[in-house]
Write a protein that holds these residues in place. Structure first.
Motif, mmCIF file in Angstrom:
data_model
loop_
_atom_site.group_PDB
_atom_site.id
_atom_site.type_symbol
_atom_site.label_atom_id
_atom_site.label_comp_id
_atom_site.label_asym_id
_atom_site.label_seq_id
_atom_site.Cartn_x
_atom_site.Cartn_y
_atom_site.Cartn_z
ATOM 1 N N VAL A 97 0.863 -1.182 0.000
ATOM 2 C CA VAL A 97 0.000 0.000 0.000
ATOM 3 C C VAL A 97 0.901 1.235 0.000
ATOM 4 O O VAL A 97 1.606 1.492 0.967
ATOM 5 N N ARG A 98 0.879 1.989 -1.096
ATOM 6 C CA ARG A 98 1.701 3.203 -1.153
ATOM 7 C C ARG A 98 1.091 4.295 -0.290
ATOM 8 O O ARG A 98 1.795 5.015 0.400
ATOM 9 N N TRP A 99 -0.234 4.445 -0.386
ATOM 10 C CA TRP A 99 -0.953 5.366 0.501
ATOM 11 C C TRP A 99 -2.441 5.057 0.429
ATOM 12 O O TRP A 99 -2.911 4.360 -0.478
ATOM 13 N N LYS A 100 -3.178 5.568 1.399
ATOM 14 C CA LYS A 100 -4.629 5.536 1.349
ATOM 15 C C LYS A 100 -5.130 6.797 2.033
ATOM 16 O O LYS A 100 -4.488 7.329 2.939
ATOM 17 N N ILE A 101 -6.273 7.290 1.565
ATOM 18 C CA ILE A 101 -6.874 8.468 2.179
ATOM 19 C C ILE A 101 -8.321 8.156 2.544
ATOM 20 O O ILE A 101 -8.999 7.376 1.871
ATOM 21 N N LYS A 102 -8.779 8.756 3.612
ATOM 22 C CA LYS A 102 -10.151 8.578 4.062
ATOM 23 C C LYS A 102 -11.086 9.384 3.166
ATOM 24 O O LYS A 102 -10.817 10.548 2.851
ATOM 25 N N VAL A 122 -6.933 9.300 -13.822
ATOM 26 C CA VAL A 122 -5.583 9.788 -13.543
ATOM 27 C C VAL A 122 -5.019 10.458 -14.787
ATOM 28 O O VAL A 122 -5.103 9.911 -15.893
ATOM 29 N N TRP A 123 -4.445 11.646 -14.583
ATOM 30 C CA TRP A 123 -3.707 12.315 -15.660
ATOM 31 C C TRP A 123 -2.467 12.958 -15.045
ATOM 32 O O TRP A 123 -2.568 13.839 -14.207
ATOM 33 N N GLY A 124 -1.308 12.488 -15.474
ATOM 34 C CA GLY A 124 -0.060 13.021 -14.924
ATOM 35 C C GLY A 124 0.005 12.805 -13.427
ATOM 36 O O GLY A 124 -0.163 11.683 -12.935
ATOM 37 N N GLU A 125 0.200 13.886 -12.687
ATOM 38 C CA GLU A 125 0.306 13.793 -11.234
ATOM 39 C C GLU A 125 -1.010 14.080 -10.530
ATOM 40 O O GLU A 125 -1.033 14.272 -9.320
ATOM 41 N N ARG A 126 -2.119 14.099 -11.286
ATOM 42 C CA ARG A 126 -3.423 14.397 -10.708
ATOM 43 C C ARG A 126 -4.364 13.206 -10.783
ATOM 44 O O ARG A 126 -4.391 12.484 -11.784
ATOM 45 N N SER A 161 -3.077 13.701 -1.306
ATOM 46 C CA SER A 161 -3.506 14.962 -0.697
ATOM 47 C C SER A 161 -4.388 15.743 -1.670
ATOM 48 O O SER A 161 -4.267 15.616 -2.891
ATOM 49 N N THR A 162 -5.281 16.555 -1.112
ATOM 50 C CA THR A 162 -6.231 17.311 -1.921
ATOM 51 C C THR A 162 -5.567 18.545 -2.519
ATOM 52 O O THR A 162 -5.009 19.377 -1.807
#
Length: 421
Positions: free
Chosen positions: A55-60, A71-75, A99-100
């Motif tokens: 798991v690289r990351w997860k967000i609530k 997904v496009w690029g870094e977004r 992150s938002t």
């Protein structure tokens, strides 16, 4: 009824690109990926993971949802409803850590029907790398640039059905194409991508809202684009019939009947058509039929081009994928199935656990799909049943996965997960 709008677009569109904007392997620009069919060029995806492994990351997430991230690029872009659908938003997140970056919210105070299994904002966004388009059902269609500036929005009126809506927008050349429905007002519409103006619209016979005692009728299908040698076709599965439209004008090129159960009044479609230049496969829901038809015809091709018809099938919500000469899908009751593409003959039909609403993704020699309990199955992409791995997150999910640059993005009812080696 076919209603061409703004004829001047005919000349303009003739010289514009007629295919979805090309995307690199590290982009997932729409619900079913770069080609809109669940296939991708990635070959280095993770094979095994869990809630604590790879798991690289997860967000609530603030509330449940069924839409798939793009997904496009870094977004990363993700739709999200809160306050019982009175706030409908588009999140832009950092692919690096979740992150938002920005969050655009549309308020809608009118009542709109849906089902508890289909939260508001079930449609996924679509992007061309310059703008991102999202459908919020009755709250309208919105277009933003990648920094969150609103470019235009359209109010298409109320979308009413007891089970809500879910069809995602599709980008084609300079057009945004959307299946608006189901319900009494049902139509296929193309809007100018830069202005939101109508280019064409095709009205479809609508049904009632689906309350007790009414006929069950509707399509939640997202259109599929197919490039043939001399023209393109926009494929749509409607109640009882699959149609090919000219994507520049909306005109019906051909239609094939057979998506309704024999002798039944209910006609429901959840999946998107699957297509190659030789065969188009369409599947009904609610135990309805599946069929295959040769594309490129003219008029009603039921008798001349239909290759096979499966009169009764399991409930199918998530869309399958074509690999070579075979069709693969994971049915809602939890059965993995493989059919011969040109004959419809069953190759295997094996129980694999809980059902799935998610659609299959084909990457390399594997098939990926997440079931309703948050377990992603990895199956061998070959006409011999083989479960390569099972990867549980143990969270409710009815979304499809997204793939970008070696990572897998999974939206559950609690979190957005980034899975990577």
């Amino acid at each position: 009824m076919f209603r061409p709008l703004y004829p001047r677009y005919g000349v303009l569109l003739a010289v514009l690109a007629t295919l979805p904007v090309p995307a690199h392997a590290d982009n997932w620009p729409a619900w079913r990926g770069p080609e809109g069919n669940g296939r991708c060029a990635e070959t280095n995806l993770p094979l095994k993971w869990s809630a604590t492994e790879n798991v690289r990351w997860k967000i609530k997430l603030p509330a449940p949802g069924n839409s798939t991230p793009i997904v496009w690029g870094e977004r990363i872009f993700l739709t999200q409803a809160t306050d019982k659908g009175q706030k409908r938003g588009l999140l832009c997140l950092s692919r690096k850590d979740g992150s938002t970056l920005w969050h655009k919210v549309v308020e809608y105070s009118d009542k709109e029907l849906t089902h508890e299994t289909n939260p508001f904002c079930s449609a996924s966004p679509a992007t061309d790398g310059e703008r991102v388009v999202v459908s919020h059902g009755s709250a309208g269609v919105f277009c933003y640039d990648l920094d969150g500036k609103e470019l235009w929005h359209r109010d298409l009126g109320k979308c009413e059905h007891i089970w809500g809506n879910a069809a995602s927008p599709v980008l084609y050349g300079e057009l945004v194409i959307l299946n608006f429905g189901p319900g009494p007002r049902t139509f296929l519409i193309a809007m100018d991508r830069k202005t939101g103006e109508d280019v064409w619209r095709v009205d479809e016979p609508g049904g009632k809202v689906g309350k007790e005692g009414e006929t069950w009728l509707g399509s939640w299908s997202t259109p599929t684009l197919l490039k043939l040698r001399d023209h393109d076709e926009l494929l749509m599965s409607w109640p009882g019939v699959v149609k090919a439209h000219a994507p520049k004008t909306g005109a019906v090129l051909w239609s094939c009947k057979g998506l309704a159960k024999d002798g039944a009044s209910d006609r429901l479609v959840y999946t998107s058509p699957l297509a190659t230049p030789e065969v188009v496969v369409a599947m009904a829901g609610y135990g309805g039929p599946a069929l295959a038809v040769k594309p490129g015809g003219n008029g009603d091709v039921t008798e001349t081009h239909r290759l096979w018809r499966e009169p009764k099938a399991p409930q199918r919500i998530g869309s399958g994928v074509i690999v070579g000469d075979h069709v693969y899908m994971l049915n809602e009751p939890g059965t993995a199935e493989c059919l011969e593409l040109k004959t419809g003959k069953s190759v295997f039909n094996e129980r694999v656990g809980p059902g799935a609403w998610g659609s299959l993704v084909h990457a390399g020699d594997r098939l990926y799909v997440t079931n309703v309990e948050g377990e992603t199955l990895v199956l061998a992409a070959k006409p011999r049943f083989e479960v390569v791995s099972r990867n549980p997150l143990k969270e409710r999910t009815r979304a499809s996965i997204a793939v970008a640059d070696g990572n897998i993005f999974i939206r559950t009812y609690e979190h957005l997960w980034c899975i990577g080696k």
